[in-house]
Write an enzyme that holds these catalytic residues in place. Structure first.
Site, PDB file in Angstrom:
ATOM      1  N   ASP A 127       0.846  -1.144   0.135  1.00  0.00           N
ATOM      2  CA  ASP A 127      -0.056   0.100  -0.007  1.00  0.00           C
ATOM      3  C   ASP A 127       0.850   1.386   0.049  1.00  0.00           C
ATOM      4  O   ASP A 127       1.996   1.072  -0.296  1.00  0.00           O
ATOM      5  CB  ASP A 127      -1.108  -0.307   1.100  1.00  0.00           C
ATOM      6  CG  ASP A 127      -0.561   0.226   2.539  1.00  0.00           C
ATOM      7  OD1 ASP A 127       1.001   0.215   2.604  1.00  0.00           O
ATOM      8  OD2 ASP A 127      -1.110   0.508   3.520  1.00  0.00           O
ATOM      9  N   HIS A 128       0.335   2.466   0.385  1.00  0.00           N
ATOM     10  CA  HIS A 128       1.167   3.825   0.104  1.00  0.00           C
ATOM     11  C   HIS A 128       2.308   3.678   1.277  1.00  0.00           C
ATOM     12  O   HIS A 128       3.448   4.099   1.156  1.00  0.00           O
ATOM     13  CB  HIS A 128       0.444   5.002   0.356  1.00  0.00           C
ATOM     14  CG  HIS A 128      -0.722   4.601   1.538  1.00  0.00           C
ATOM     15  ND1 HIS A 128      -1.782   3.993   1.703  1.00  0.00           N
ATOM     16  CD2 HIS A 128      -0.513   5.261   2.738  1.00  0.00           C
ATOM     17  CE1 HIS A 128      -2.224   4.220   2.755  1.00  0.00           C
ATOM     18  NE2 HIS A 128      -1.555   5.052   3.494  1.00  0.00           N
ATOM     19  N   CYS A 167       2.738  -3.468   3.920  1.00  0.00           N
ATOM     20  CA  CYS A 167       1.910  -2.373   4.287  1.00  0.00           C
ATOM     21  C   CYS A 167       2.675  -1.827   5.459  1.00  0.00           C
ATOM     22  O   CYS A 167       4.048  -1.997   5.805  1.00  0.00           O
ATOM     23  CB  CYS A 167       0.442  -2.837   4.685  1.00  0.00           C
ATOM     24  SG  CYS A 167       0.217  -3.814   5.824  1.00  0.00           S
ATOM     25  N   THR A 220       2.097  -1.841   9.137  1.00  0.00           N
ATOM     26  CA  THR A 220       2.647  -2.735   9.753  1.00  0.00           C
ATOM     27  C   THR A 220       2.926  -4.292   9.592  1.00  0.00           C
ATOM     28  O   THR A 220       3.543  -5.093  10.225  1.00  0.00           O
ATOM     29  CB  THR A 220       1.532  -2.928  10.964  1.00  0.00           C
ATOM     30  OG1 THR A 220       0.378  -3.302  10.355  1.00  0.00           O
ATOM     31  CG2 THR A 220       1.318  -1.414  11.735  1.00  0.00           C
ATOM     32  N   GLY A 270      -2.210  -5.643   8.541  1.00  0.00           N
ATOM     33  CA  GLY A 270      -3.520  -5.797   7.526  1.00  0.00           C
ATOM     34  C   GLY A 270      -3.177  -6.978   6.386  1.00  0.00           C
ATOM     35  O   GLY A 270      -3.995  -7.537   5.793  1.00  0.00           O
ATOM     36  N   HIS A 278       9.429 -24.474   8.695  1.00  0.00           N
ATOM     37  CA  HIS A 278       8.233 -24.997   9.179  1.00  0.00           C
ATOM     38  C   HIS A 278       6.799 -24.940   8.706  1.00  0.00           C
ATOM     39  O   HIS A 278       6.028 -25.824   8.683  1.00  0.00           O
ATOM     40  CB  HIS A 278       8.177 -24.786  10.689  1.00  0.00           C
ATOM     41  CG  HIS A 278       9.428 -25.310  11.636  1.00  0.00           C
ATOM     42  ND1 HIS A 278       9.539 -25.225  12.958  1.00  0.00           N
ATOM     43  CD2 HIS A 278      10.581 -25.904  11.413  1.00  0.00           C
ATOM     44  CE1 HIS A 278      10.342 -26.079  13.509  1.00  0.00           C
ATOM     45  NE2 HIS A 278      11.214 -26.449  12.428  1.00  0.00           N
ATOM     46  N   ARG A 311       7.433 -34.061   9.410  1.00  0.00           N
ATOM     47  CA  ARG A 311       6.318 -33.949  10.200  1.00  0.00           C
ATOM     48  C   ARG A 311       5.602 -32.528  10.110  1.00  0.00           C
ATOM     49  O   ARG A 311       4.245 -32.298  10.407  1.00  0.00           O
ATOM     50  CB  ARG A 311       6.809 -33.776  11.677  1.00  0.00           C
ATOM     51  CG  ARG A 311       7.780 -32.843  12.025  1.00  0.00           C
ATOM     52  CD  ARG A 311       8.124 -32.953  13.573  1.00  0.00           C
ATOM     53  NE  ARG A 311       8.823 -31.725  14.006  1.00  0.00           N
ATOM     54  CZ  ARG A 311      10.177 -31.483  13.734  1.00  0.00           C
ATOM     55  NH1 ARG A 311      10.821 -32.063  12.655  1.00  0.00           N
ATOM     56  NH2 ARG A 311      10.782 -30.244  14.201  1.00  0.00           N
ATOM     57  N   HIS A 312       6.460 -31.440   9.344  1.00  0.00           N
ATOM     58  CA  HIS A 312       5.720 -30.180   9.198  1.00  0.00           C
ATOM     59  C   HIS A 312       4.876 -30.119   7.905  1.00  0.00           C
ATOM     60  O   HIS A 312       3.802 -29.431   8.222  1.00  0.00           O
ATOM     61  CB  HIS A 312       6.765 -29.154   8.711  1.00  0.00           C
ATOM     62  CG  HIS A 312       7.730 -28.772   9.983  1.00  0.00           C
ATOM     63  ND1 HIS A 312       7.479 -28.689  11.293  1.00  0.00           N
ATOM     64  CD2 HIS A 312       9.188 -29.315   9.941  1.00  0.00           C
ATOM     65  CE1 HIS A 312       8.441 -28.626  11.959  1.00  0.00           C
ATOM     66  NE2 HIS A 312       9.495 -29.092  11.040  1.00  0.00           N
ATOM     67  N   ARG A 363       1.453 -31.456   9.583  1.00  0.00           N
ATOM     68  CA  ARG A 363       0.667 -30.414  10.458  1.00  0.00           C
ATOM     69  C   ARG A 363      -0.035 -29.422   9.436  1.00  0.00           C
ATOM     70  O   ARG A 363      -0.958 -28.889   9.464  1.00  0.00           O
ATOM     71  CB  ARG A 363       1.704 -29.632  11.038  1.00  0.00           C
ATOM     72  CG  ARG A 363       2.201 -30.505  12.179  1.00  0.00           C
ATOM     73  CD  ARG A 363       3.309 -29.776  13.095  1.00  0.00           C
ATOM     74  NE  ARG A 363       3.968 -30.852  13.946  1.00  0.00           N
ATOM     75  CZ  ARG A 363       5.090 -30.864  14.664  1.00  0.00           C
ATOM     76  NH1 ARG A 363       5.919 -29.915  14.232  1.00  0.00           N
ATOM     77  NH2 ARG A 363       5.354 -31.869  15.523  1.00  0.00           N
TER      78      ARG A 363
END
Ligand code: RB5
Length: 152
Positions: A13-14, A70, A72, A75, A103, A137-138, A141
């Site tokens: 985003d901006h 973005c 943070t 979002g 993982h 194993r991952h 899961r």
């Protein structure tokens, strides 16, 4: 990294536009092909509109890897993880970048342009791109993701 992984779809985003441009140049310098879904400037936009473009391209299998940014990273993570087969991981350090691949087989890397600096962001991208999924194993899961039906 196989040939399909060498094509990366990227969006922001901006708030992370400047970081997107720098990451795009970094990827191209590494010889990768980058599909930029936008935006094309720092004008204010809504992150879901760009997050969904990258997530849809990965969800459909058109691209095996995507990168979203973005302010943070929160979002974009929320948007991307609504799409089937998308495993988007918000990474702000090298350990998270490595583990998200080993993982979780993360297929979309998310970063916060207002959280980490450019140099760390490039190191996160490099680690994320170069680290293979461990499988074993991952895998079992991850297969359970498709058996989760919150309404039942
Ligand atoms: C935009 O101001 C900001 O909300 C956005 O970049 C992001 O951080 C949202 O999660």
């Amino acid at each position: 990294m196989n040939d399909k992984d060498r094509r990366i779809v990227i969006g922001s985003d901006h708030a992370a536009f400047q970081m997107k441009e720098k990451i795009k140049s970094f990827l191209e310098e590494q010889g990768l092909t980058v599909e930029d879904v936008g935006p094309g400037s720092e004008s204010s936009v809504d992150y879901p509109d760009f997050g969904k473009r990258v997530a849809a391209a990965v969800s459909s299998g058109e691209f095996s890897r995507g990168i979203l940014m973005c302010g943070t990273g929160l979002g974009m993570s929320m948007v991307a993880n609504r799409f089937p087969h998308v495993r988007a991981a918000l990474c702000g350090d090298l350990f998270a970048a490595r583990m998200s691949r080993e993982h979780n087989d993360a297929n979309i890397l998310v970063m916060g342009g207002r959280v980490i600096g450019d140099v760390l962001a490039m190191a996160v991208v490099k680690t994320w791109l170069e680290t293979p999924f461990e499988g074993g194993r991952h895998s079992l899961r991850l297969e359970k993701f498709d058996t989760i039906h919150p309404a039942s």
